[in-house]
Design a protein around this motif. Sequence first.
Motif, PDB file in Angstrom:
ATOM      1  N   CYS A 185      34.066  25.500  67.513  1.00  0.00           N
ATOM      2  CA  CYS A 185      32.985  25.425  66.511  1.00  0.00           C
ATOM      3  C   CYS A 185      32.486  26.819  66.165  1.00  0.00           C
ATOM      4  CB  CYS A 185      31.837  24.561  67.029  1.00  0.00           C
ATOM      5  SG  CYS A 185      32.221  22.800  67.031  1.00  0.00           S
ATOM      6  N   LEU A 224      33.174  27.531  62.439  1.00  0.00           N
ATOM      7  CA  LEU A 224      31.931  27.363  61.680  1.00  0.00           C
ATOM      8  C   LEU A 224      31.132  28.658  61.683  1.00  0.00           C
ATOM      9  CD1 LEU A 224      30.793  23.833  62.925  1.00  0.00           C
ATOM     10  CD2 LEU A 224      32.071  24.394  60.855  1.00  0.00           C
ATOM     11  N   ILE A 274      28.118  28.736  58.913  1.00  0.00           N
ATOM     12  CA  ILE A 274      27.115  27.676  59.053  1.00  0.00           C
ATOM     13  C   ILE A 274      25.706  28.251  58.938  1.00  0.00           C
ATOM     14  CG2 ILE A 274      26.840  27.668  61.574  1.00  0.00           C
ATOM     15  CD1 ILE A 274      27.292  24.461  59.624  1.00  0.00           C
ATOM     16  N   MET A 314      28.696  19.267  54.137  1.00  0.00           N
ATOM     17  CA  MET A 314      29.441  18.466  55.107  1.00  0.00           C
ATOM     18  C   MET A 314      30.945  18.570  54.837  1.00  0.00           C
ATOM     19  SD  MET A 314      29.048  16.826  57.771  1.00  0.00           S
ATOM     20  CE  MET A 314      29.243  15.386  58.753  1.00  0.00           C
ATOM     21  N   VAL A 319      32.135  21.710  56.366  1.00  0.00           N
ATOM     22  CA  VAL A 319      32.200  21.556  57.823  1.00  0.00           C
ATOM     23  C   VAL A 319      33.465  20.793  58.199  1.00  0.00           C
ATOM     24  CG1 VAL A 319      31.113  20.449  59.823  1.00  0.00           C
ATOM     25  CG2 VAL A 319      29.704  21.722  58.190  1.00  0.00           C
ATOM     26  N   GLN A 365      25.890  18.722  66.484  1.00  0.00           N
ATOM     27  CA  GLN A 365      24.619  18.459  65.813  1.00  0.00           C
ATOM     28  C   GLN A 365      24.364  19.532  64.760  1.00  0.00           C
ATOM     29  OE1 GLN A 365      20.738  18.552  67.985  1.00  0.00           O
ATOM     30  NE2 GLN A 365      20.809  16.366  67.492  1.00  0.00           N
ATOM     31  N   LEU A 366      24.136  19.069  63.548  1.00  0.00           N
ATOM     32  CA  LEU A 366      23.883  19.943  62.406  1.00  0.00           C
ATOM     33  C   LEU A 366      22.494  19.641  61.849  1.00  0.00           C
ATOM     34  CD1 LEU A 366      27.323  19.220  60.755  1.00  0.00           C
ATOM     35  CD2 LEU A 366      26.752  21.230  62.110  1.00  0.00           C
ATOM     36  N   SER A 378      19.942  20.121  58.360  1.00  0.00           N
ATOM     37  CA  SER A 378      19.689  20.541  56.990  1.00  0.00           C
ATOM     38  C   SER A 378      18.202  20.875  56.919  1.00  0.00           C
ATOM     39  CB  SER A 378      20.026  19.416  56.010  1.00  0.00           C
ATOM     40  OG  SER A 378      19.702  19.800  54.694  1.00  0.00           O
ATOM     41  N   LEU A 404      23.911  22.414  55.419  1.00  0.00           N
ATOM     42  CA  LEU A 404      23.759  22.404  56.875  1.00  0.00           C
ATOM     43  C   LEU A 404      23.788  23.832  57.387  1.00  0.00           C
ATOM     44  CD1 LEU A 404      26.300  19.507  57.295  1.00  0.00           C
ATOM     45  CD2 LEU A 404      23.807  19.321  57.253  1.00  0.00           C
ATOM     46  N   ARG A 405      22.816  24.193  58.219  1.00  0.00           N
ATOM     47  CA  ARG A 405      22.662  25.598  58.606  1.00  0.00           C
ATOM     48  C   ARG A 405      22.685  25.873  60.098  1.00  0.00           C
ATOM     49  NH1 ARG A 405      21.612  28.749  54.466  1.00  0.00           N
ATOM     50  NH2 ARG A 405      20.789  27.811  52.599  1.00  0.00           N
ATOM     51  N   TYR A 406      22.647  24.900  60.933  1.00  0.00           N
ATOM     52  CA  TYR A 406      22.545  25.143  62.359  1.00  0.00           C
ATOM     53  C   TYR A 406      23.482  24.193  63.077  1.00  0.00           C
ATOM     54  CZ  TYR A 406      20.497  25.019  67.044  1.00  0.00           C
ATOM     55  OH  TYR A 406      20.304  25.060  68.388  1.00  0.00           O
ATOM     56  N   LYS A 407      23.996  24.640  64.153  1.00  0.00           N
ATOM     57  CA  LYS A 407      24.875  23.740  64.906  1.00  0.00           C
ATOM     58  C   LYS A 407      24.758  23.990  66.396  1.00  0.00           C
ATOM     59  CE  LYS A 407      28.595  26.557  66.000  1.00  0.00           C
ATOM     60  NZ  LYS A 407      27.954  27.329  67.000  1.00  0.00           N
TER      61      LYS A 407
END
Length: 190
Positions: free
Chosen positions: A127, A131, A135, A141, A144, A167-168, A170, A182-185
């Motif tokens: 990831c 990403l 990300i 999505m 991603v 886990q993402l 928005s 989506l900005r965080y993972k």
Amino acid sequence: MPDSVKVGDWVRSYSMGIWRVWRVLSGFNELRFSLDAPKKPSTRTLYFSHRLVNTAWKRSFSIECTDVGHRVSPDEESRIQELLEPNTPLKKAFEKYCATHNSLDRMVNVSLGEIPGKDRERLRAACDLHLGASIEKGMTMDEVLAALRNTDYYDCLGKLPTIATIQLVSDNHEVRDREFVLRYKRVLDF
């Protein structure tokens, strides 16, 4: 909620109590969890609201996003005004709450089953690699999923039993070109 509901309206929502709408969002696509699934424009409208009081008409501040509910009755609207007008401390407290709680994120969980070697650390590394910085700038999505297609994990998406979850988030339900951004993972161990 009916289309006539607009920002500033008082409503009864999915959750108990009296809520005031502060944002209305429509014109987005529903999330899809496979690039093979067709894109589906949403028929829903999302209503973001702050709760003023609970069903007992006692102060009960909260925030939510929903697509169900209805405007309060004229009698309830009058009761809200009667509650707020003479009660300056309640009105000021509610205004302060609304001013400091004006963002509501959308959480998106992408479940994976039977990941290769059941190695979550390898999944985290994949990831980060695929990403990574993108990300943080914001990905849809579809972006991603396209990035995950370049890993050993794409075929694990949505399989049961769930072994891990990507886990993402928005931020504040941000939408770009009908798609949630989506900005965080992070990878969860379930």
